[in-house]
Enzyme design. Structure first.
Site, PDB file in Angstrom:
ATOM      1  CD1 TRP A   1      -2.617   4.443   1.300  1.00 38.33           C
ATOM      2  CD2 TRP A   1      -1.655   2.489   1.804  1.00 38.33           C
ATOM      3  NE1 TRP A   1      -3.553   3.457   1.086  1.00 38.33           N
ATOM      4  CE2 TRP A   1      -2.993   2.241   1.387  1.00 38.33           C
ATOM      5  CE3 TRP A   1      -0.875   1.395   2.179  1.00 38.33           C
ATOM      6  CZ2 TRP A   1      -3.543   0.962   1.331  1.00 38.33           C
ATOM      7  CZ3 TRP A   1      -1.421   0.125   2.118  1.00 38.33           C
ATOM      8  CH2 TRP A   1      -2.744  -0.073   1.693  1.00 38.33           C
TER       9      TRP A   1
ATOM     10  CE  LYS B   1      -1.637   7.745 -10.681  1.00 38.85           C
ATOM     11  NZ  LYS B   1      -2.888   7.486 -11.426  1.00 38.85           N
TER      12      LYS B   1
ATOM     13  CG  HIS C   1     -27.199 -17.032 -16.070  1.00 32.03           C
ATOM     14  ND1 HIS C   1     -27.870 -18.174 -16.425  1.00 32.03           N
ATOM     15  CD2 HIS C   1     -26.900 -16.400 -17.236  1.00 32.03           C
ATOM     16  CE1 HIS C   1     -27.946 -18.256 -17.744  1.00 32.03           C
ATOM     17  NE2 HIS C   1     -27.369 -17.184 -18.256  1.00 32.03           N
TER      18      HIS C   1
ATOM     19  CE  LYS D   1     -10.564   5.292 -12.846  1.00 35.63           C
ATOM     20  NZ  LYS D   1      -9.616   4.472 -13.508  1.00 35.63           N
TER      21      LYS D   1
ATOM     22  CD  GLU E   1     -10.416   1.952 -15.848  1.00 37.80           C
ATOM     23  OE1 GLU E   1     -10.157   0.938 -15.198  1.00 37.80           O
ATOM     24  OE2 GLU E   1      -9.997   3.081 -15.521  1.00 37.80           O
TER      25      GLU E   1
ATOM     26  CB  CYS F   1       5.041   5.744   2.070  1.00 41.39           C
ATOM     27  SG  CYS F   1       4.106   4.810   3.277  1.00 41.39           S
TER      28      CYS F   1
ATOM     29  CD  GLU G   1     -10.088   4.520  -8.770  1.00 45.58           C
ATOM     30  OE1 GLU G   1      -9.130   4.255  -8.049  1.00 45.58           O
ATOM     31  OE2 GLU G   1     -10.002   4.541 -10.013  1.00 45.58           O
TER      32      GLU G   1
ATOM     33  NE  ARG H   1       5.575   7.037  -3.790  1.00 44.19           N
ATOM     34  CZ  ARG H   1       6.061   6.277  -4.753  1.00 44.19           C
ATOM     35  NH1 ARG H   1       6.106   6.717  -5.983  1.00 44.19           N
ATOM     36  NH2 ARG H   1       6.545   5.086  -4.489  1.00 44.19           N
TER      37      ARG H   1
ATOM     38  CG  ASN I   1       7.676   3.525  -0.244  1.00 43.60           C
ATOM     39  OD1 ASN I   1       6.634   2.956   0.094  1.00 43.60           O
ATOM     40  ND2 ASN I   1       8.039   3.679  -1.505  1.00 43.60           N
ATOM     41  N   GLY I   2       7.709   1.029   2.103  1.00 39.04           N
ATOM     42  CA  GLY I   2       7.820  -0.417   1.906  1.00 39.04           C
ATOM     43  C   GLY I   2       7.285  -1.163   3.114  1.00 39.04           C
TER      44      GLY I   2
HETATM   45  O1  M6R Z   1       0.815   2.044 -11.650  1.00 39.54           O
HETATM   46  P1  M6R Z   1      -0.027   0.901 -12.123  1.00 39.54           P
HETATM   47  O2  M6R Z   1      -0.654   1.159 -13.451  1.00 39.54           O
HETATM   48  O3  M6R Z   1       0.688  -0.414 -12.101  1.00 39.54           O
HETATM   49  O4  M6R Z   1      -1.206   0.799 -11.075  1.00 39.54           O
HETATM   50  C1  M6R Z   1      -2.100  -0.271 -11.112  1.00 39.54           C
HETATM   51  C2  M6R Z   1      -3.343   0.052 -10.328  1.00 39.54           C
HETATM   52  O5  M6R Z   1      -3.041   0.277  -8.987  1.00 39.54           O
HETATM   53  C3  M6R Z   1      -4.033   1.295 -10.888  1.00 39.54           C
HETATM   54  O6  M6R Z   1      -4.320   1.126 -12.240  1.00 39.54           O
HETATM   55  C4  M6R Z   1      -5.346   1.584 -10.133  1.00 39.54           C
HETATM   56  O7  M6R Z   1      -6.260   0.551 -10.304  1.00 39.54           O
HETATM   57  C5  M6R Z   1      -5.888   2.897 -10.628  1.00 39.54           C
HETATM   58  N1  M6R Z   1      -5.299   3.963  -9.912  1.00 39.54           N
HETATM   59  C6  M6R Z   1      -7.364   2.989 -10.539  1.00 39.54           C
HETATM   60  O8  M6R Z   1      -7.835   4.165 -11.118  1.00 39.54           O
END
Ligand code: M6R
Length: 606
Positions: A76, A601, A502, A483, A479, A2, A486, A27, A100-101
């Protein structure tokens, strides 16, 4: 998660809040809302809806833009589904609130204060608004103090009381709030990017401090009523970088910014051809005094840790573990004063990483945080901080934050090797010469982005995909797979290619898309034979291969050659290719690349 914002000043508050909310949408973007209070008439206007800030803009379109004090929110969803009713702000009597929280004990509070009949939404936030209203008798400080005593969990609360039209109040626990002056008034927000281009410095509101946002001043008081004066932090990056520029999505802009971001992260840490971490204030005793290293991080940041692990083990011959911060505390981690904990985070606000760091420190570990956002909670909580110089990263999918984290980690490992007497001057020079090439090698990939776009077009109809490689290639692909899944919603598994036999190879059938990276000299033969195994079962293989490797006469669905670097450094060009691949698949599927479904984010809830 949020995004919250408050503004008190000369400008039309509606426009100011909408603009800031757009910048905070990364966010959370399930719903949006704002409340304004007109100082002269005392009139309150509350607008909120499920959907994006653009939807909110439409319903605010005809509002008279005369109010100059207001609060806003982009959500969110945690408690209660995505609906107009559950959107913030919430109003209870004289109280207007954005949050937020997560307030963990909201059900208890409902019972304790007998609130059931007066609540309209399913949110924890409305419960807080109702409690505040119960305690409010004209004294905002008293109401806030009494309310927060009852709250369990994390919260950033921004409040307006309808009979106090010229002041916005805020208080927080864990969840961040920053505040600043700009040319036309005062603002607070979840994040610096929303403070506006004219803010030159900002304050991180300390926990459990009541903040008053007046039109021309920001005042803060601890819970005993003493005024406090926290330090201002200079904003030394351009918050207007938040715009998309000539790109259709932030993600593309951020991918393309990587060579510069890598250089900026590196340059300030190289003096006279040597790695110099003195600007980070990290003493060699910390780098030499530890016996093991432990990374705590989430998502992409955790994947950066995995790359660093390979480096630490090969260069330093030290034991290193990389933990999901969200699992760390449940695994009875072996942490002591000989452990160096690396907390890696773009936002510096990821709650799991923050909690894991606090836990490790409570066990006596020393800590270094690798962070992008200055003054963030994890940065403040850590013994030392290495800031990446990526600038604001807005797209939910992390790109430049990841590769700048890698640069910081490579520099850290290089300095450790030198401090521990493993590198002599010549070895340090060679290592740095390789690292310095990383931005240029990434740029070479980025300039060939159209070739990757062509490959991406072949993957648009895929339901499932695999990414296979060994060793560092496997870490790189973890990674790459994150990408792709997501932002394109293609179910993608990164798999250590030696493990396929396996079990997982059972999933490979005719035309299953498989992306394979072959970048490691010592592994290439084994990797190529694993690729032939999946091809024999019908897989359609996209190969990302180092340009100096001989492929004999094997055939692949697509091949993209990567500029050659020494093994450990291949993560830079390979990551650029994988980022572009995910980006183009998502874009060509017509998806909202920057705001994938269900995500946000900054993950500030456990
Ligand atoms: O702000 P942070 O780097 O701590 O966030 C960690 C993850 O939420 C973040 O890396 C997330 O996996 C990415 N947005 C994915 O692309």
């Amino acid at each position: 998660m949020c995004g919250i914002v408050g503004y008190n000043g000369k400008n039309s508050v509606t426009d100011q809040l909408l603009d800031s909310l757009e910048l905070l949408e990364y966010r959370g973007y399930d719903s949006a809302g704002l409340a304004t209070l007109n100082g002269e008439t005392g009139k309150v206007k509350l607008r909120k809806c499920a959907g994006r800030v653009t939807d909110l803009r439409k319903i605010c379109h005809n509002d008279k833009k005369i109010s100059t004090c207001g609060i806003g929110h982009t959500r969110w969803a945690t408690h209660g589904g995505v609906s107009d009713l559950n959107a913030h702000p919430h109003r209870c009597g004289d109280v207007l609130l954005v949050h937020n929280g997560i307030v963990e004990n909201y059900e208890e509070l409902k019972d304790h204060f007998l609130l059931h009949k007066e609540l309209k939404s399913q949110t924890d936030t409305e419960v807080v608004a109702a409690v505040l209203n119960r305690f409010y008798n004209g004294d905002p400080h008293e109401a806030i103090k009494r309310t927060v005593k009852y709250l369990k969990g994390t919260f950033a609360l921004v409040v307006m009381f309808v009979d106090q039209p010229d002041v916005i109040y805020a208080i927080r626990n864990v969840s961040p709030i920053v505040a600043a002056y700009n040319d036309n008034g005062t603002m607070l927000a979840s994040d610096v990017v929303a403070l506006g281009a004219t803010a030159k410095e900002y304050i991180v509101i300390p926990e459990y401090v009541i903040t008053e946002l007046h039109r021309e001043e920001i005042k803060m008081f601890d819970l005993a009523g003493r005024q406090i004066h926290p330090e201002f932090i200079k904003i030394d990056w351009d918050t207007t970088q938040g715009g998309k520029g000539k790109y259709p999505f932030y993600m593309e802009k951020e991918i393309m910014e990587q060579p510069d971001a890598l250089k900026a992260t590196m340059e300030q840490r190289i003096t006279d051809g040597k790695i110099d971490l003195s600007s980070d204030g990290i003493p060699d005793e910390v780098l030499c005094g530890c016996e093991r290293i432990c990374v705590v991080a989430c998502g992409t940041a955790m994947h950066a840790g995995l790359v660093a692990k390979a480096l630490v083990q090969s260069k330093l011959n030290m034991h290193m573990t990389v933990e999901y911060a969200s699992e760390f505390m449940y695994e009875d981690p072996v942490i002591d004063e000989k452990t160096l904990v690396l907390a890696i985070s773009q936002s510096g606000e990821t709650i799991d990483t923050l909690e894991a760091l606090k836990y490790a420190r409570s066990k006596g570990a020393k800590s270094i945080a690798v962070i992008n956002v200055k003054g963030s909670s994890i940065a403040r909580e850590s013994d030392y901080v290495m800031y990446t110089v990526a600038g604001p990263e807005i797209a939910v999918a992390s790109t430049k934050a990841y590769t700048t984290q890698l640069i910081a980690l490579f520099l850290l490992v290089g300095r450790m090797a030198k401090a521990r007497g493993i590198f002599d001057d010549a070895a340090e020079k060679e290592y740095l010469e390789n690292l310095i090439q990383a931005p240029g090698k990434m740029q070479e990939v980025l300039t060939r982005k159209h070739d990757i776009h062509k490959i991406a077009r072949e993957m648009l109809d895929a339901k499932d995909a695999f990414m296979i490689g060994r060793g560092l290639d496997y870490s790189i692909l973890l990674e790459g797979a994150l990408k792709l899944k997501e932002i394109s919603y293609i179910h993608t598994e990164a798999y250590a290619s030696g493990e396929l036999k396996h079990g997982t190879i059972a999933l490979i059938t005719e035309n299953t898309p498989v992306v394979a990276t072959v970048t490691q000299e010592k592994l290439k033969d084994k990797e190529l034979s694993n690729i032939r195994e999946v091809q024999s079962r019908g897989a359609s293989v996209v190969l990302l291969v180092r340009e100096d490797f001989d492929l004999a006469d094997a055939e692949y669905a697509d091949v993209f050659t990567l500029p050659a670097m020494s093994d450990e450094f291949m993560v830079f060009p390979a990551s650029a290719a994988l980022q572009l691949l995910a980006y183009y698949v998502s874009m060509d599927k017509g998806l909202d690349v920057d705001k994938p479904r269900n995500l946000a984010k900054v993950v500030t809830v456990e």
